[in-house]
Design a protein around this motif. Structure first.
Motif, PDB file in Angstrom:
ATOM      1  N   VAL A  74       0.855  -1.186   0.000  1.00 62.09           N
ATOM      2  CA  VAL A  74       0.000   0.000   0.000  1.00 62.09           C
ATOM      3  C   VAL A  74       0.892   1.236   0.000  1.00 62.09           C
ATOM      4  O   VAL A  74       1.735   1.397   0.894  1.00 62.09           O
ATOM      5  CB  VAL A  74      -0.923   0.027   1.225  1.00 62.09           C
ATOM      6  N   ASN A  75       0.726   2.096  -0.991  1.00 62.88           N
ATOM      7  CA  ASN A  75       1.502   3.334  -1.065  1.00 62.88           C
ATOM      8  C   ASN A  75       3.004   3.074  -0.900  1.00 62.88           C
ATOM      9  O   ASN A  75       3.690   3.742  -0.122  1.00 62.88           O
ATOM     10  CB  ASN A  75       1.024   4.333  -0.021  1.00 62.88           C
ATOM     11  N   SER A  76       3.491   2.074  -1.613  1.00 62.36           N
ATOM     12  CA  SER A  76       4.917   1.676  -1.628  1.00 62.36           C
ATOM     13  C   SER A  76       5.393   1.081  -0.307  1.00 62.36           C
ATOM     14  O   SER A  76       6.593   0.825  -0.153  1.00 62.36           O
ATOM     15  CB  SER A  76       5.814   2.870  -2.002  1.00 62.36           C
ATOM     16  N   GLU A  77       4.498   0.825   0.625  1.00 64.67           N
ATOM     17  CA  GLU A  77       4.869   0.182   1.886  1.00 64.67           C
ATOM     18  C   GLU A  77       4.429  -1.282   1.856  1.00 64.67           C
ATOM     19  O   GLU A  77       3.243  -1.577   1.667  1.00 64.67           O
ATOM     20  CB  GLU A  77       4.218   0.879   3.075  1.00 64.67           C
ATOM     21  N   ARG A  78       5.389  -2.178   2.021  1.00 61.03           N
ATOM     22  CA  ARG A  78       5.057  -3.604   1.989  1.00 61.03           C
ATOM     23  C   ARG A  78       4.514  -4.027   3.347  1.00 61.03           C
ATOM     24  O   ARG A  78       5.204  -3.985   4.354  1.00 61.03           O
ATOM     25  CB  ARG A  78       6.290  -4.436   1.643  1.00 61.03           C
ATOM     26  N   LEU A  79       3.258  -4.455   3.356  1.00 54.86           N
ATOM     27  CA  LEU A  79       2.618  -4.904   4.587  1.00 54.86           C
ATOM     28  C   LEU A  79       2.731  -6.411   4.782  1.00 54.86           C
ATOM     29  O   LEU A  79       2.581  -6.900   5.896  1.00 54.86           O
ATOM     30  CB  LEU A  79       1.145  -4.491   4.603  1.00 54.86           C
ATOM     31  N   LYS A  80       2.971  -7.125   3.680  1.00 55.03           N
ATOM     32  CA  LYS A  80       3.103  -8.576   3.745  1.00 55.03           C
ATOM     33  C   LYS A  80       4.085  -9.032   2.677  1.00 55.03           C
ATOM     34  O   LYS A  80       4.006  -8.604   1.525  1.00 55.03           O
ATOM     35  CB  LYS A  80       1.739  -9.246   3.526  1.00 55.03           C
ATOM     36  N   ALA A  81       5.019  -9.912   3.070  1.00 54.39           N
ATOM     37  CA  ALA A  81       6.014 -10.425   2.128  1.00 54.39           C
ATOM     38  C   ALA A  81       5.393 -11.445   1.177  1.00 54.39           C
ATOM     39  O   ALA A  81       4.315 -11.997   1.436  1.00 54.39           O
ATOM     40  CB  ALA A  81       7.175 -11.058   2.890  1.00 54.39           C
ATOM     41  N   LEU A  82       6.086 -11.708   0.084  1.00 52.03           N
ATOM     42  CA  LEU A  82       5.636 -12.683  -0.902  1.00 52.03           C
ATOM     43  C   LEU A  82       5.494 -14.051  -0.247  1.00 52.03           C
ATOM     44  O   LEU A  82       6.364 -14.495   0.494  1.00 52.03           O
ATOM     45  CB  LEU A  82       6.632 -12.753  -2.053  1.00 52.03           C
ATOM     46  N   ASN A  83       4.381 -14.719  -0.517  1.00 51.42           N
ATOM     47  CA  ASN A  83       4.093 -16.029   0.059  1.00 51.42           C
ATOM     48  C   ASN A  83       4.360 -17.098  -1.003  1.00 51.42           C
ATOM     49  O   ASN A  83       3.646 -17.186  -2.000  1.00 51.42           O
ATOM     50  CB  ASN A  83       2.633 -16.079   0.517  1.00 51.42           C
ATOM     51  N   THR A  84       5.408 -17.903  -0.779  1.00 48.88           N
ATOM     52  CA  THR A  84       5.748 -18.975  -1.724  1.00 48.88           C
ATOM     53  C   THR A  84       5.461 -20.355  -1.131  1.00 48.88           C
ATOM     54  O   THR A  84       5.907 -21.366  -1.681  1.00 48.88           O
ATOM     55  CB  THR A  84       7.227 -18.885  -2.123  1.00 48.88           C
ATOM     56  N   ASN A  85       4.728 -20.407  -0.036  1.00 52.37           N
ATOM     57  CA  ASN A  85       4.441 -21.673   0.641  1.00 52.37           C
ATOM     58  C   ASN A  85       3.493 -22.532  -0.182  1.00 52.37           C
ATOM     59  O   ASN A  85       2.706 -22.045  -0.995  1.00 52.37           O
ATOM     60  CB  ASN A  85       3.825 -21.420   2.015  1.00 52.37           C
ATOM     61  N   ASP A  86       3.565 -23.833   0.060  1.00 48.37           N
ATOM     62  CA  ASP A  86       2.569 -24.757  -0.467  1.00 48.37           C
ATOM     63  C   ASP A  86       1.454 -24.895   0.551  1.00 48.37           C
ATOM     64  O   ASP A  86       1.630 -24.628   1.743  1.00 48.37           O
ATOM     65  CB  ASP A  86       3.195 -26.123  -0.741  1.00 48.37           C
ATOM     66  N   GLY A  87       0.280 -25.312   0.089  1.00 47.50           N
ATOM     67  CA  GLY A  87      -0.832 -25.476   1.005  1.00 47.50           C
ATOM     68  C   GLY A  87      -2.099 -25.833   0.256  1.00 47.50           C
ATOM     69  O   GLY A  87      -2.073 -26.120  -0.947  1.00 47.50           O
ATOM     70  N   GLU A  88      -3.203 -25.806   0.978  1.00 51.25           N
ATOM     71  CA  GLU A  88      -4.497 -26.131   0.400  1.00 51.25           C
ATOM     72  C   GLU A  88      -5.244 -24.854   0.041  1.00 51.25           C
ATOM     73  O   GLU A  88      -4.876 -23.759   0.451  1.00 51.25           O
ATOM     74  CB  GLU A  88      -5.319 -26.967   1.387  1.00 51.25           C
ATOM     75  N   GLY A  89      -6.323 -25.007  -0.706  1.00 45.29           N
ATOM     76  CA  GLY A  89      -7.170 -23.879  -1.047  1.00 45.29           C
ATOM     77  C   GLY A  89      -6.769 -23.206  -2.344  1.00 45.29           C
ATOM     78  O   GLY A  89      -5.732 -23.485  -2.948  1.00 45.29           O
ATOM     79  N   ASN A  90      -7.611 -22.270  -2.773  1.00 46.08           N
ATOM     80  CA  ASN A  90      -7.417 -21.601  -4.054  1.00 46.08           C
ATOM     81  C   ASN A  90      -6.108 -20.831  -4.134  1.00 46.08           C
ATOM     82  O   ASN A  90      -5.452 -20.813  -5.179  1.00 46.08           O
ATOM     83  CB  ASN A  90      -8.584 -20.645  -4.319  1.00 46.08           C
ATOM     84  N   PHE A  91      -5.727 -20.184  -3.042  1.00 43.25           N
ATOM     85  CA  PHE A  91      -4.509 -19.378  -3.055  1.00 43.25           C
ATOM     86  C   PHE A  91      -3.298 -20.220  -3.444  1.00 43.25           C
ATOM     87  O   PHE A  91      -2.406 -19.749  -4.156  1.00 43.25           O
ATOM     88  CB  PHE A  91      -4.285 -18.754  -1.675  1.00 43.25           C
ATOM     89  N   HIS A  92      -3.268 -21.469  -3.001  1.00 42.45           N
ATOM     90  CA  HIS A  92      -2.106 -22.329  -3.224  1.00 42.45           C
ATOM     91  C   HIS A  92      -2.243 -23.224  -4.450  1.00 42.45           C
ATOM     92  O   HIS A  92      -1.421 -24.117  -4.647  1.00 42.45           O
ATOM     93  CB  HIS A  92      -1.865 -23.187  -1.986  1.00 42.45           C
TER      94      HIS A  92
END
Length: 280
Positions: free
Chosen positions: A126-144
């Motif tokens: 948000v506004n060039s401020e990173r609130l969450k790092a890139l998530n490269t984890n494996d897992g269940e659900g649509n995101f993964h």
């Protein structure tokens, strides 16, 4: 969970959705109900819909009602939003709308997956401020359901890349960014794990980038499969890359037509703002 269906022919950017003057405004809700509220009179509040052309159009694709909202770099800027200046997470488009002047807004949507507190589970800037790092984890659900991806940009340059591509090739922090998954379209091809028309049907939304750098935001007004949403991006919008944003909780705020979807709590929000010229 349902939306009101709008029976319109299939046409990309074909017709606006403004309510008729003097008629009650119908607000669509995630739970399928409709609440009618009186249209404001000129003496009460500015009639935004009469002053600003809607960036969103209602269409029918393969018998399913969709709303397609177009963001153009020369006319719009894109930001991400999560919480107020006081640090209170919005959790709804209604709460976010109370913090913004609707005349400045083209539209807003939910923009990525989140945890029980409404915090993004993937990369979020948000506004060039990173609130969450890139998530490269494996897992269940649509995101993964990999490859997943990142929608990001700075100024008038907006992109969608797979998470792997983003990690390997993007070193500068963008002005905005959100990670979600799965990718719907990758280099002009539908995600290999997405079937033609699978059994999972939900109200869903996504974003795609075309070869002119425009961002196409789409939300279904009725339950839709992953396959049908992906085909719409590939076959009708002709985008090379498209990213799934979320389902079931998907909502749209379109001030020009007084649409403000409500429902289950959400997390990240993408805001598309109008660029105001000197003569406006």
């Amino acid at each position: 969970m349902k939306y009101l269906l709008v029976a319109l022919p299939l046409m990309i950017l074909s017709a606006c959705e403004p309510p008729q003057g003097g008629e009650p405004v119908t607000r669509t809700r995630i739970d399928g109900q409709a609440e009618a509220t009186p249209s404001p009179t000129p003496s009460e509040t500015p009639l935004v819909a009469s002053q600003v052309e809607s960036a969103c159009r209602s269409i029918i694709f393969e018998d399913t009602s969709l709303t397609h909202c177009l963001a153009v770099p020369s006319r719009h800027r894109i930001r991400m939003a999560l919480a107020s200046d006081e640090g209170v997470t919005y959790r709804s488009l209604s709460a976010y709308s109370r913090s913004r002047d609707p005349v400045e807004m083209a539209f807003a949507m939910n923009a990525g997956m989140y945890d029980e507190e409404g915090q993004p589970i993937g990369y979020f800037v948000v506004n060039s401020e990173r609130l969450k790092a890139l998530n490269t984890n494996d897992g269940e659900g649509n995101f993964h359901l990999k490859p997943n991806g990142v929608f990001f940009g700075t100024g008038d340059s907006w992109e969608i890349r797979t998470t792997e591509d983003f990690l390997a090739n993007v070193s500068d922090r963008p002005e905005f960014g959100t990670q979600s998954g799965p990718m719907l379209v990758i280099d002009g091809k539908i995600h290999p794990e997405i079937s033609q028309d699978g059994p999972s049907r939900l109200v869903r939304n996504g974003v795609g980038i075309d070869d002119r750098g425009r961002a196409h935001f789409v939300i279904s007004n009725a339950p839709i499969s992953f396959g049908k949403l992906a085909r719409f991006y590939r076959d009708e919008l002709k985008v090379s890359d498209a990213l799934y944003l979320d389902g079931n909780v998907s909502g749209l705020w379109n001030p020009a037509t007084d649409r403000l979807d409500t429902g289950a709590p959400i997390g990240p929000i993408v805001a598309v703002e109008r660029k105001v010229s000197d003569d406006e």
